[in-house]
Design a protein around this motif. Structure first.
Motif, PDB file in Angstrom:
ATOM      1  N   ALA A   1     -11.518   7.493  -2.122  1.00  0.00           N
ATOM      2  CA  ALA A   1     -10.364   7.022  -2.885  1.00  0.00           C
ATOM      3  C   ALA A   1      -9.121   7.617  -2.253  1.00  0.00           C
ATOM      4  CB  ALA A   1     -10.470   7.433  -4.353  1.00  0.00           C
TER       5      ALA A   1
ATOM      6  N   ARG B   1      -5.169   8.781  -2.272  1.00  0.00           N
ATOM      7  CA  ARG B   1      -4.039   9.166  -3.103  1.00  0.00           C
ATOM      8  C   ARG B   1      -2.863   8.254  -2.812  1.00  0.00           C
ATOM      9  NH1 ARG B   1      -2.486  14.062  -0.890  1.00  0.00           N
ATOM     10  NH2 ARG B   1      -0.871  14.204  -2.498  1.00  0.00           N
TER      11      ARG B   1
ATOM     12  N   ASP C   1      -1.607  13.238  -8.345  1.00  0.00           N
ATOM     13  CA  ASP C   1      -2.449  12.050  -8.505  1.00  0.00           C
ATOM     14  C   ASP C   1      -3.548  12.341  -9.521  1.00  0.00           C
ATOM     15  OD1 ASP C   1      -1.767   9.867  -6.271  1.00  0.00           O
ATOM     16  OD2 ASP C   1      -1.488  11.859  -5.394  1.00  0.00           O
TER      17      ASP C   1
ATOM     18  N   TRP D   1      -6.909  10.610 -11.677  1.00  0.00           N
ATOM     19  CA  TRP D   1      -7.896   9.552 -11.881  1.00  0.00           C
ATOM     20  C   TRP D   1      -8.627   9.796 -13.196  1.00  0.00           C
ATOM     21  CZ3 TRP D   1      -6.786  11.483  -7.132  1.00  0.00           C
ATOM     22  CH2 TRP D   1      -6.546  10.585  -6.090  1.00  0.00           C
TER      23      TRP D   1
ATOM     24  N   LEU E   1     -14.757   5.024 -11.043  1.00  0.00           N
ATOM     25  CA  LEU E   1     -13.339   5.344 -11.142  1.00  0.00           C
ATOM     26  C   LEU E   1     -12.609   4.323 -12.003  1.00  0.00           C
ATOM     27  CD1 LEU E   1     -12.349   6.453  -7.518  1.00  0.00           C
ATOM     28  CD2 LEU E   1     -12.549   7.878  -9.556  1.00  0.00           C
TER      29      LEU E   1
ATOM     30  N   GLN F   1      -8.654   4.098 -14.214  1.00  0.00           N
ATOM     31  CA  GLN F   1      -7.249   3.997 -13.872  1.00  0.00           C
ATOM     32  C   GLN F   1      -6.784   5.202 -13.056  1.00  0.00           C
ATOM     33  OE1 GLN F   1      -4.808   3.317 -17.297  1.00  0.00           O
ATOM     34  NE2 GLN F   1      -2.896   3.138 -16.140  1.00  0.00           N
ATOM     35  N   ASN F   2      -5.888   4.936 -12.118  1.00  0.00           N
ATOM     36  CA  ASN F   2      -5.297   5.975 -11.272  1.00  0.00           C
ATOM     37  C   ASN F   2      -3.782   5.893 -11.366  1.00  0.00           C
ATOM     38  OD1 ASN F   2      -4.393   6.018  -7.880  1.00  0.00           O
ATOM     39  ND2 ASN F   2      -4.747   7.868  -9.069  1.00  0.00           N
TER      40      ASN F   2
END
Length: 267
Positions: free
Chosen positions: A99, A101, A127, A129, A176, A178-179
């Motif tokens: 993933a 950033r 960041d 997650w 995963l 929402q980020n």
């Protein structure tokens, strides 16, 4: 062969004793050690640069290197002694995905709090997650596979549909959720996360300017709000550690010169 940058105890499911230790180092290696035999059961290299830090989350090992990409590795255990892996190990480590950033600087800090993964680099971006629970992850997995099969069925006859490979196994994208990325008020040196309520998370960050800033995260909607900065006299040297007290009423910071305790309500 080079310096070790992060270590963590690893519990085998069903065992209370912390019998394994996982380490990452500047030689790009991830190693898992059996503390009883002092033998390295797993040795894996999947990075192109040194590994700066590492955290554990459930059956995942999450590593950060000299880039903005987090890499995830899945731990699989074998409890039956007669069915051990080929090298006789009780566990194996497999690459599970990555993933990125939103920031582009190298990642220097990782932490996990319940279902949240928080990371930052040398600049001011944090960041975050949010991981899906098991039910939501299975739902997303089924939806992804179903969509891929529909796409394969809709492939034109002139195209070679046999080249399309559908991964029906769980992926990191299924886990995963929402980020988001949030900019703090200065370049970051570290942070601490604590759940002040079921839906609210407090994040206290330390800046390279010796300043502390507090952020509030609504974990249900993934919205961050700035609560303010600590403006009282701080350390004369760079702060090296920061954490909340057990009752959430104080913050402790430490540097080379002294340790300070801050009252959250008055600062």
């Amino acid at each position: 062969k080079e310096k070790v940058n992060s270590v963590s105890f690893l519990n085998k499911p069903g065992e209370e004793k912390e019998r394994f230790l996982i380490s990452v180092s500047s030689d790009r290696m991830i190693k898992i050690w059996d503390l009883d035999t002092q033998h390295c059961q797993v040795s894996d290299i999947h990075h192109k640069a040194q590994i700066n830090t590492m955290v554990l989350m459930s059956d995942l090992v999450i590593c950060a290197s000299d880039d903005a990409t987090l890499r995830f590795f899945k731990i699989t255990w074998q409890n039956d002694e007669e069915k051990r892996f080929d090298d006789g190990a009780e566990l194996k480590l497999e690459y599970f995905g990555s993933a990125n950033r939103n920031a582009t600087d190298k990642t220097t800090f990782l932490t996990v709090s319940k279902n949240l993964l928080v990371a930052h680099g040398l600049k001011n971006a944090i960041d975050i997650w949010k991981f899906n629970d098991a039910a939501e992850a299975r739902k997303r997995q089924k939806k992804r596979v179903k969509k891929a099969k529909r796409k394969m069925d809709a492939t034109d006859e002139g195209e070679n549909s046999s080249e399309i490979i559908i991964n029906e196994e769980e992926t990191i994208e299924d886990r995963l959720g929402q980020n988001i990325s949030h900019k703090s008020g200065g370049k970051l040196r570290g942070l601490s996360v604590i759940h002040s309520s079921p839906q609210e998370v407090k994040i206290v960050v330390q800046h390279t300017s010796n300043q502390l800033q507090i952020h509030s995260l609504r974990s249900d909607v993934m919205l961050v709000e700035n609560l303010g900065k600590l403006t009282l006299a701080g350390h004369r040297d760079s702060p090296l550690a920061v954490t909340f007290s057990s009752d959430n009423r104080a913050i402790l910071t430490g540097s080379n010169d002294c340790v300070k305790v801050w009252a959250v309500e008055t600062c």
